[in-house]
Design an enzyme around this catalytic site. Structure first.
Site, PDB file in Angstrom:
ATOM      1  N   SER A 181       0.822  -1.208   0.000  1.00  0.00           N
ATOM      2  CA  SER A 181       0.000   0.000   0.000  1.00  0.00           C
ATOM      3  C   SER A 181       0.856   1.257   0.000  1.00  0.00           C
ATOM      4  O   SER A 181       1.768   1.394   0.807  1.00  0.00           O
ATOM      5  CB  SER A 181      -0.900   0.035   1.240  1.00  0.00           C
ATOM      6  OG  SER A 181      -1.719  -1.091   1.278  1.00  0.00           O
TER       7      SER A 181
ATOM      8  N   HIS B 120      -4.295   0.494  -4.774  1.00  0.00           N
ATOM      9  CA  HIS B 120      -3.770  -0.744  -5.359  1.00  0.00           C
ATOM     10  C   HIS B 120      -4.287  -0.852  -6.785  1.00  0.00           C
ATOM     11  O   HIS B 120      -5.484  -1.000  -7.015  1.00  0.00           O
ATOM     12  CB  HIS B 120      -4.222  -1.960  -4.554  1.00  0.00           C
ATOM     13  CG  HIS B 120      -3.417  -2.160  -3.318  1.00  0.00           C
ATOM     14  ND1 HIS B 120      -2.369  -3.039  -3.244  1.00  0.00           N
ATOM     15  CD2 HIS B 120      -3.480  -1.560  -2.114  1.00  0.00           C
ATOM     16  CE1 HIS B 120      -1.833  -2.983  -2.037  1.00  0.00           C
ATOM     17  NE2 HIS B 120      -2.495  -2.096  -1.329  1.00  0.00           N
TER      18      HIS B 120
ATOM     19  N   HIS C   6      -5.583  -8.673  -0.943  1.00  0.00           N
ATOM     20  CA  HIS C   6      -5.570  -8.954   0.496  1.00  0.00           C
ATOM     21  C   HIS C   6      -6.689  -9.926   0.884  1.00  0.00           C
ATOM     22  O   HIS C   6      -7.757  -9.937   0.272  1.00  0.00           O
ATOM     23  CB  HIS C   6      -5.770  -7.659   1.293  1.00  0.00           C
ATOM     24  CG  HIS C   6      -4.698  -6.641   1.076  1.00  0.00           C
ATOM     25  ND1 HIS C   6      -4.702  -5.787   0.001  1.00  0.00           N
ATOM     26  CD2 HIS C   6      -3.595  -6.324   1.796  1.00  0.00           C
ATOM     27  CE1 HIS C   6      -3.648  -5.000   0.067  1.00  0.00           C
ATOM     28  NE2 HIS C   6      -2.944  -5.306   1.140  1.00  0.00           N
TER      29      HIS C   6
ATOM     30  N   TYR D 264      -8.546  -9.647   3.450  1.00  0.00           N
ATOM     31  CA  TYR D 264      -9.729  -8.923   3.965  1.00  0.00           C
ATOM     32  C   TYR D 264     -10.682  -8.461   2.867  1.00  0.00           C
ATOM     33  O   TYR D 264     -11.806  -8.059   3.143  1.00  0.00           O
ATOM     34  CB  TYR D 264      -9.316  -7.728   4.846  1.00  0.00           C
ATOM     35  CG  TYR D 264      -8.491  -6.660   4.155  1.00  0.00           C
ATOM     36  CD1 TYR D 264      -9.055  -5.815   3.215  1.00  0.00           C
ATOM     37  CD2 TYR D 264      -7.144  -6.503   4.454  1.00  0.00           C
ATOM     38  CE1 TYR D 264      -8.291  -4.844   2.582  1.00  0.00           C
ATOM     39  CE2 TYR D 264      -6.370  -5.538   3.837  1.00  0.00           C
ATOM     40  CZ  TYR D 264      -6.957  -4.718   2.902  1.00  0.00           C
ATOM     41  OH  TYR D 264      -6.202  -3.767   2.279  1.00  0.00           O
ATOM     42  N   GLU D 265     -10.234  -8.521   1.610  1.00  0.00           N
ATOM     43  CA  GLU D 265     -11.136  -8.132   0.523  1.00  0.00           C
ATOM     44  C   GLU D 265     -12.213  -9.196   0.286  1.00  0.00           C
ATOM     45  O   GLU D 265     -13.161  -8.951  -0.449  1.00  0.00           O
ATOM     46  CB  GLU D 265     -10.327  -7.899  -0.761  1.00  0.00           C
ATOM     47  CG  GLU D 265      -9.410  -6.690  -0.667  1.00  0.00           C
ATOM     48  CD  GLU D 265      -8.488  -6.563  -1.870  1.00  0.00           C
ATOM     49  OE1 GLU D 265      -8.990  -6.224  -2.950  1.00  0.00           O
ATOM     50  OE2 GLU D 265      -7.282  -6.810  -1.734  1.00  0.00           O
TER      51      GLU D 265
ATOM     52  N   ALA E   1       3.137  -1.964   3.668  1.00  0.00           N
ATOM     53  CA  ALA E   1       3.012  -0.875   4.637  1.00  0.00           C
ATOM     54  C   ALA E   1       2.696  -1.530   5.975  1.00  0.00           C
ATOM     55  O   ALA E   1       1.925  -2.487   6.021  1.00  0.00           O
ATOM     56  CB  ALA E   1       1.882   0.051   4.224  1.00  0.00           C
TER      57      ALA E   1
ATOM     58  N   MET F 107      -1.246  -6.366   7.209  1.00  0.00           N
ATOM     59  CA  MET F 107      -2.369  -7.214   6.785  1.00  0.00           C
ATOM     60  C   MET F 107      -2.048  -8.030   5.526  1.00  0.00           C
ATOM     61  O   MET F 107      -2.942  -8.321   4.720  1.00  0.00           O
ATOM     62  CB  MET F 107      -3.597  -6.330   6.514  1.00  0.00           C
ATOM     63  CG  MET F 107      -3.986  -5.420   7.667  1.00  0.00           C
ATOM     64  SD  MET F 107      -5.310  -4.310   7.234  1.00  0.00           S
ATOM     65  CE  MET F 107      -5.321  -3.216   8.685  1.00  0.00           C
ATOM     66  N   SER F 108      -0.781  -8.375   5.348  1.00  0.00           N
ATOM     67  CA  SER F 108      -0.423  -9.095   4.114  1.00  0.00           C
ATOM     68  C   SER F 108       0.835  -9.923   4.339  1.00  0.00           C
ATOM     69  O   SER F 108       1.144 -10.307   5.462  1.00  0.00           O
ATOM     70  CB  SER F 108      -0.166  -8.077   2.992  1.00  0.00           C
ATOM     71  OG  SER F 108       0.972  -7.282   3.281  1.00  0.00           O
TER      72      SER F 108
ATOM     73  N   ASN G  84       3.017   4.212  10.112  1.00  0.00           N
ATOM     74  CA  ASN G  84       2.454   4.848  11.314  1.00  0.00           C
ATOM     75  C   ASN G  84       3.004   4.149  12.539  1.00  0.00           C
ATOM     76  O   ASN G  84       3.481   3.017  12.461  1.00  0.00           O
ATOM     77  CB  ASN G  84       0.920   4.730  11.298  1.00  0.00           C
ATOM     78  CG  ASN G  84       0.457   3.284  11.163  1.00  0.00           C
ATOM     79  OD1 ASN G  84       0.562   2.679  10.096  1.00  0.00           O
ATOM     80  ND2 ASN G  84      -0.005   2.734  12.248  1.00  0.00           N
TER      81      ASN G  84
ATOM     82  N   HIS H 224      -6.174   5.024   6.852  1.00  0.00           N
ATOM     83  CA  HIS H 224      -5.619   4.544   5.579  1.00  0.00           C
ATOM     84  C   HIS H 224      -4.917   5.698   4.852  1.00  0.00           C
ATOM     85  O   HIS H 224      -3.905   5.499   4.174  1.00  0.00           O
ATOM     86  CB  HIS H 224      -6.740   3.956   4.712  1.00  0.00           C
ATOM     87  CG  HIS H 224      -6.261   3.340   3.426  1.00  0.00           C
ATOM     88  ND1 HIS H 224      -5.351   2.304   3.386  1.00  0.00           N
ATOM     89  CD2 HIS H 224      -6.553   3.618   2.126  1.00  0.00           C
ATOM     90  CE1 HIS H 224      -5.114   1.966   2.123  1.00  0.00           C
ATOM     91  NE2 HIS H 224      -5.822   2.763   1.334  1.00  0.00           N
TER      92      HIS H 224
END
Ligand code: HPA
Length: 278
Positions: free
Chosen positions: A33, A64, A86, A88-89, A116, A217-218, A241, A253
Site C-alpha cells: 500500500s 492498489h 488482500h 480482507y477483501e 506498509a 495485513m499481508s 504509522n 488509511h
C-alpha cells in the site's frame, strides 16, 4: 471439502502471462500500500491487468492498481505486482497467493515483498524502512494457512520447513546497500493479521509481548507459499504509522498512503541495489 486451486488453473494464468512477454523474469516484486509508484520505474514495460488473466482475483483497495508490470529494473528482468490482493477483501487464501504460485510456475526463483506496516517497536518512526527478518503467522495460527488443502507435490512438500522464511544472503545484501546509500534500515519481525480493522491497544500490547516489531495485513501468506516452492525471499516493510499501544492516537488509511511517499524512494534504492547485486 472446499474448492482449492489446482496446478492446471495456476498454469493457465502463468501461460497467459508468458504469451505476452519476451523476457524471463528472475525476480517477482510485490508492492504494498502506498508503494505502487515503484512500478513506474520499470523499463520496456508490458502491463497485464489481473482482469485479463484466468482465475485471477482483482484488487479492490484504494491505492492498489491491480496489474503486472513486466520489464527491466537495473537491467534485470522483473515481474512487478502493482497492487496486491488482500485476504480482507473477501478472497480466499488460495486466491491471494495465486500470483506467487504463478511466479513459481513461470520459473521465477526469487521474490521481493514489500508492505506498509504499523511500527510496534517503540523506536520505529513513520517513514522508516524495516528489513523483515522473520514473521509471525497469526493468520495461520487461527486456521488460515495458505497451504491448507491438497498439497501441490510438483511445487513443494506437504510440511515445508519455515526456519528461514527470509533469505539470509538477501538480508545481508540489503543491509550493505542501505549502509552504502545512507538509509537507516530497521530490522525485525513482521506480524501478519487479516485486517481490515486496525489493532486495538490490547491487540498491540499482545503483539509486542509476542515479539512483533511491525504489524500489517499481508505478506505472511505470500511468503509461506514462496517458501513452499523454495523461492528466496527478501522482505521490506515501510513503517507508515506508529502503532499506538495506549490508544491515544488513531490510525487511518490516508496516513498509510501518505507515508508511502517518503518510504518509496528508500525502498526503491534498496531494491535497485539488491537487483544490481544479483
Ligand atoms: N496495522 C496494520 N496494518 C497496517 C498498519 C497498522 O498499524 N499500518 C499499515 N498497515
Amino acid at each position: 471439502m472446499q474448492n482449492y486451486i489446482t496446478l492446471a488453473q495456476i498454469d493457465a494464468a502463468a501461460q497467459a502471462i508468458k504469451q505476452r512477454i519476451l523476457i524471463q523474469p528472475i525476480v517477482g516484486i510485490i508492492l504494498g500500500s502506498g508503494l505502487n509508484d515503484l512500478a513506474d520505474s520499470v523499463q520496456n514495460a508490458v502491463h497485464i491487468p489481473y482482469s485479463d488473466l484466468p482465475n485471477f482475483p482483482v484488487s479492490t483497495v484504494q491505492g492498489h492498481v491491480g496489474r503486472f508490470v513486466i520489464g527491466e529494473l537495473e537491467g534485470k528482468p522483473v515481474l512487478v505486482m502493482q497492487g496486491r490482493i488482500h485476504y480482507y477483501e473477501g478472497y480466499t487464501m488460495d486466491q491471494i497467493t495465486l500470483p506467487v504460485r504463478v511466479m513459481q510456475r513461470m520459473g521465477i526463483p526469487s521474490m521481493i515483498v514489500t508492505n506498509a506496516a504499523g511500527g510496534v517497536h517503540p523506536d520505529f518512526q513513520p517513514g522508516d524502512v524495516m528489513l523483515i527478518t522473520d514473521q509471525l503467522n497469526l493468520m495461520g495460527m487461527s486456521g488460515l494457512n495458505p497451504l491448507m488443502g491438497p498439497n501441490l507435490d510438483e511445487i513443494g512438500p506437504r510440511f515445508p520447513d519455515m526456519s528461514q522464511p527470509y533469505d539470509r544472503t538477501y538480508c545481508d545484501l540489503a543491509r550493505k546497500i542501505a549502509k552504502e546509500k545512507g538509509i537507516t534500515l530497521r530490522e525485525g519481525v513482521y506480524a501478519g493479521l487479516s485486517g481490515p480493522s486496525f489493532e486495538s491497544p490490547a491487540d498491540l500490547r499482545f503483539l509486542r509481548l509476542a515479539g512483533t516489531d511491525a504489524v500489517g495485513m499481508s505478506t505472511v501468506p505470500e511468503v509461506i507459499i514462496a517458501r513452499h516452492g523454495n523461492m528466496r525471499v527478501l522482505g521490506l516493510s515501510g513503517i507508515s504509522n506508529k502503532a499506538n499501544l495506549d490508544g491515544s492516537t488513531i490510525t487511518t488509511h490516508e496516513e498509510v498512503m501518505e507515508a508511502g511517499k517518503v518510504i518509496t524512494p528508500k525502498i526503491e534504492k534498496i531494491i535497485r541495489g539488491v537487483l544490481h547485486g544479483l
